[in-house]
Design a protein around this motif. Structure first.
Motif, mmCIF file in Angstrom:
data_model
loop_
_atom_site.group_PDB
_atom_site.id
_atom_site.type_symbol
_atom_site.label_atom_id
_atom_site.label_comp_id
_atom_site.label_asym_id
_atom_site.label_seq_id
_atom_site.Cartn_x
_atom_site.Cartn_y
_atom_site.Cartn_z
ATOM 1 N N LEU A 113 30.634 26.222 40.426
ATOM 2 C CA LEU A 113 30.290 27.248 41.410
ATOM 3 C C LEU A 113 31.494 27.561 42.299
ATOM 4 C CD1 LEU A 113 28.103 29.066 42.602
ATOM 5 C CD2 LEU A 113 27.440 27.164 44.073
ATOM 6 N N ALA A 114 32.229 26.543 42.699
ATOM 7 C CA ALA A 114 33.425 26.757 43.527
ATOM 8 C C ALA A 114 34.480 27.550 42.750
ATOM 9 C CB ALA A 114 33.983 25.419 43.992
ATOM 10 N N VAL A 115 34.679 27.226 41.479
ATOM 11 C CA VAL A 115 35.651 27.954 40.656
ATOM 12 C C VAL A 115 35.211 29.408 40.490
ATOM 13 C CG1 VAL A 115 36.658 28.139 38.336
ATOM 14 C CG2 VAL A 115 36.513 25.914 39.462
ATOM 15 N N PHE A 116 33.924 29.624 40.248
ATOM 16 C CA PHE A 116 33.421 30.993 40.085
ATOM 17 C C PHE A 116 33.608 31.787 41.378
ATOM 18 C CE2 PHE A 116 30.122 29.137 36.934
ATOM 19 C CZ PHE A 116 31.064 29.086 35.930
ATOM 20 N N ALA A 117 33.311 31.170 42.508
ATOM 21 C CA ALA A 117 33.474 31.857 43.800
ATOM 22 C C ALA A 117 34.944 32.194 44.044
ATOM 23 C CB ALA A 117 32.917 30.991 44.929
ATOM 24 N N ALA A 118 35.832 31.252 43.739
ATOM 25 C CA ALA A 118 37.269 31.505 43.906
ATOM 26 C C ALA A 118 37.730 32.631 42.993
ATOM 27 C CB ALA A 118 38.063 30.232 43.627
ATOM 28 N N ALA A 119 37.225 32.666 41.768
ATOM 29 C CA ALA A 119 37.617 33.717 40.819
ATOM 30 C C ALA A 119 37.165 35.087 41.311
ATOM 31 C CB ALA A 119 37.057 33.427 39.432
ATOM 32 N N VAL A 120 35.953 35.172 41.836
ATOM 33 C CA VAL A 120 35.469 36.446 42.382
ATOM 34 C C VAL A 120 36.337 36.870 43.564
ATOM 35 C CG1 VAL A 120 33.547 37.551 43.609
ATOM 36 C CG2 VAL A 120 33.096 36.195 41.551
ATOM 37 N N PHE A 121 36.623 35.942 44.465
ATOM 38 C CA PHE A 121 37.477 36.231 45.615
ATOM 39 C C PHE A 121 38.837 36.754 45.152
ATOM 40 C CE2 PHE A 121 40.848 34.691 48.470
ATOM 41 C CZ PHE A 121 40.517 35.385 49.622
ATOM 42 N N MET B 30 37.564 43.890 36.674
ATOM 43 C CA MET B 30 36.223 43.881 36.071
ATOM 44 C C MET B 30 36.131 42.824 34.960
ATOM 45 S SD MET B 30 34.439 45.968 37.795
ATOM 46 C CE MET B 30 35.427 45.528 39.206
ATOM 47 N N LEU B 31 37.203 42.645 34.215
ATOM 48 C CA LEU B 31 37.213 41.609 33.175
ATOM 49 C C LEU B 31 37.144 40.210 33.796
ATOM 50 C CD1 LEU B 31 39.734 43.075 30.585
ATOM 51 C CD2 LEU B 31 37.281 42.672 30.248
ATOM 52 N N TRP B 32 37.806 40.015 34.940
ATOM 53 C CA TRP B 32 37.688 38.721 35.621
ATOM 54 C C TRP B 32 36.247 38.485 36.064
ATOM 55 C CZ3 TRP B 32 40.649 34.955 34.740
ATOM 56 C CH2 TRP B 32 42.013 35.115 34.572
ATOM 57 N N LEU B 33 35.595 39.526 36.566
ATOM 58 C CA LEU B 33 34.202 39.376 36.979
ATOM 59 C C LEU B 33 33.302 39.116 35.776
ATOM 60 C CD1 LEU B 33 34.005 42.130 39.739
ATOM 61 C CD2 LEU B 33 34.299 39.646 40.029
ATOM 62 N N ALA B 34 33.606 39.754 34.649
ATOM 63 C CA ALA B 34 32.851 39.488 33.420
ATOM 64 C C ALA B 34 33.061 38.044 32.974
ATOM 65 C CB ALA B 34 33.275 40.457 32.313
ATOM 66 N N ALA B 35 34.290 37.550 33.075
ATOM 67 C CA ALA B 35 34.568 36.157 32.702
ATOM 68 C C ALA B 35 33.754 35.202 33.571
ATOM 69 C CB ALA B 35 36.065 35.867 32.821
ATOM 70 N N VAL B 36 33.645 35.510 34.854
ATOM 71 C CA VAL B 36 32.824 34.690 35.754
ATOM 72 C C VAL B 36 31.368 34.722 35.298
ATOM 73 C CG1 VAL B 36 31.895 34.499 38.098
ATOM 74 C CG2 VAL B 36 34.342 34.891 37.751
ATOM 75 N N ALA B 37 30.876 35.893 34.949
ATOM 76 C CA ALA B 37 29.487 36.012 34.499
ATOM 77 C C ALA B 37 29.259 35.202 33.219
ATOM 78 C CB ALA B 37 29.125 37.482 34.277
ATOM 79 N N PHE B 38 30.192 35.297 32.276
ATOM 80 C CA PHE B 38 30.060 34.506 31.049
ATOM 81 C C PHE B 38 30.109 33.007 31.361
ATOM 82 C CE2 PHE B 38 31.691 38.427 28.849
ATOM 83 C CZ PHE B 38 30.533 38.665 28.124
ATOM 84 N N GLY B 39 30.999 32.605 32.254
ATOM 85 C CA GLY B 39 31.084 31.197 32.633
ATOM 86 C C GLY B 39 29.798 30.703 33.283
ATOM 87 N N ALA B 40 29.221 31.521 34.149
ATOM 88 C CA ALA B 40 27.956 31.146 34.787
ATOM 89 C C ALA B 40 26.838 31.053 33.753
ATOM 90 C CB ALA B 40 27.599 32.167 35.869
ATOM 91 N N PHE B 41 26.812 31.995 32.820
ATOM 92 C CA PHE B 41 25.811 31.978 31.749
ATOM 93 C C PHE B 41 25.955 30.716 30.904
ATOM 94 C CE2 PHE B 41 24.519 33.361 27.395
ATOM 95 C CZ PHE B 41 23.165 33.528 27.657
ATOM 96 N N GLU B 42 27.189 30.357 30.550
ATOM 97 C CA GLU B 42 27.431 29.139 29.767
ATOM 98 C C GLU B 42 26.981 27.901 30.536
ATOM 99 O OE1 GLU B 42 31.615 29.328 28.779
ATOM 100 O OE2 GLU B 42 31.306 31.360 28.026
ATOM 101 N N THR B 43 27.212 27.894 31.831
ATOM 102 C CA THR B 43 26.794 26.767 32.661
ATOM 103 C C THR B 43 25.280 26.628 32.651
ATOM 104 O OG1 THR B 43 28.739 26.980 34.064
ATOM 105 C CG2 THR B 43 26.859 25.786 34.993
ATOM 106 N N VAL B 44 24.570 27.742 32.793
ATOM 107 C CA VAL B 44 23.105 27.713 32.769
ATOM 108 C C VAL B 44 22.612 27.203 31.411
ATOM 109 C CG1 VAL B 44 21.033 29.175 32.788
ATOM 110 C CG2 VAL B 44 22.796 29.472 34.539
#
Length: 161
Positions: free
Chosen positions: A61-69, A22-36
Motif C-alpha cells: 500500500l505504501a509503494v502504491f501510494a508513493a507511485a501515485v504521488f 497514466m501507465l504508471w497509474l495503470a501499473a498501480v492498479a494492476f499491482g493492487a489487483f495482484e495483491t488482492v
C-alpha cells in the motif's frame, strides 16, 4: 542569500508525459489487483492468516501510494519524480516482478507447461502481471522520449520575494 523558487509551468503537458503518467497509474492498479488475488488465494487456502499478511499488504500500500504521488508529480514536470520512478519502480520494481518467473524458466520450466497446468486464478494473475510489466516498461520508455525530455528541462527560476 536569496531563495529561488520555480516559475509556474506554462507549457502544455506533452501527450507522452500524460500517457506515461497514466501507465504508471495503470501499473498501480494492476499491482493492487495482484495483491488482492494473492491475499484472497492465501486466505482461501488457509496458508496464511490476516495477521501474517498485514505487513506485506502495508508495504505494498505504501509503494502504491508513493507511485501515485510520483505519477502526479511527473505530470507537473518535476524531473526528480521522473528519475525516482525510473530508478525505484522502473528498475528495481520491474526486477521484483520478473525475477521469480525468470528463475523458474532458467530452472527448466516452460511457458507451455505453466499455461497447461494453470487454473483460472493463475491465468488471471499471470495476465495481470504481464500487463503490469508492460505498463511499467511503456511508462519508462515514454518518460524519456525527446518531447518528454524537453518538458522536463529545468524551468526558468525566479528570485523569491
Amino acid at each position: 542569500m536569496s531563495t529561488v523558487m520555480e516559475a509556474p509551468r506554462t507549457d502544455p503537458l506533452p501527450p507522452v508525459v500524460h500517457t506515461a503518467a497514466m501507465l504508471w497509474l495503470a501499473a498501480v492498479a494492476f499491482g493492487a489487483f495482484e495483491t488482492v488475488l494473492m491475499v484472497a488465494q492465501l486466505l482461501y487456502e488457509g496458508t496464511a492468516t490476516v495477521a501474517e499478511l498485514l505487513p506485506q499488504a502495508g508495504i505494498r500500500l505504501a509503494v502504491f501510494a508513493a507511485a501515485v504521488f510520483l505519477a502526479l508529480r511527473l505530470r507537473r514536470g518535476e524531473n526528480w519524480a521522473r528519475l525516482t520512478l525510473a530508478v525505484t519502480l522502473g528498475i528495481f520494481g520491474t526486477l521484483s516482478l520478473v525475477i521469480g518467473p525468470v528463475q523458474w524458466l532458467l530452472a527448466g520450466g516452460s511457458i507451455g507447461e505453466a499455461v497447461a497446468g494453470a487454473d483460472v486464478m493463475g491465468l488471471i494473475f499471470a495476465g495481470s502481471r504481464i500487463m503490469h510489466v508492460v505498463a511499467v516498461l511503456g511508462a519508462v520508455t515514454l518518460m524519456f522520449q525527446p518531447r518528454a525530455n524537453a518538458y522536463f528541462k529545468r524551468p526558468a527560476r525566479l528570485p523569491a520575494p
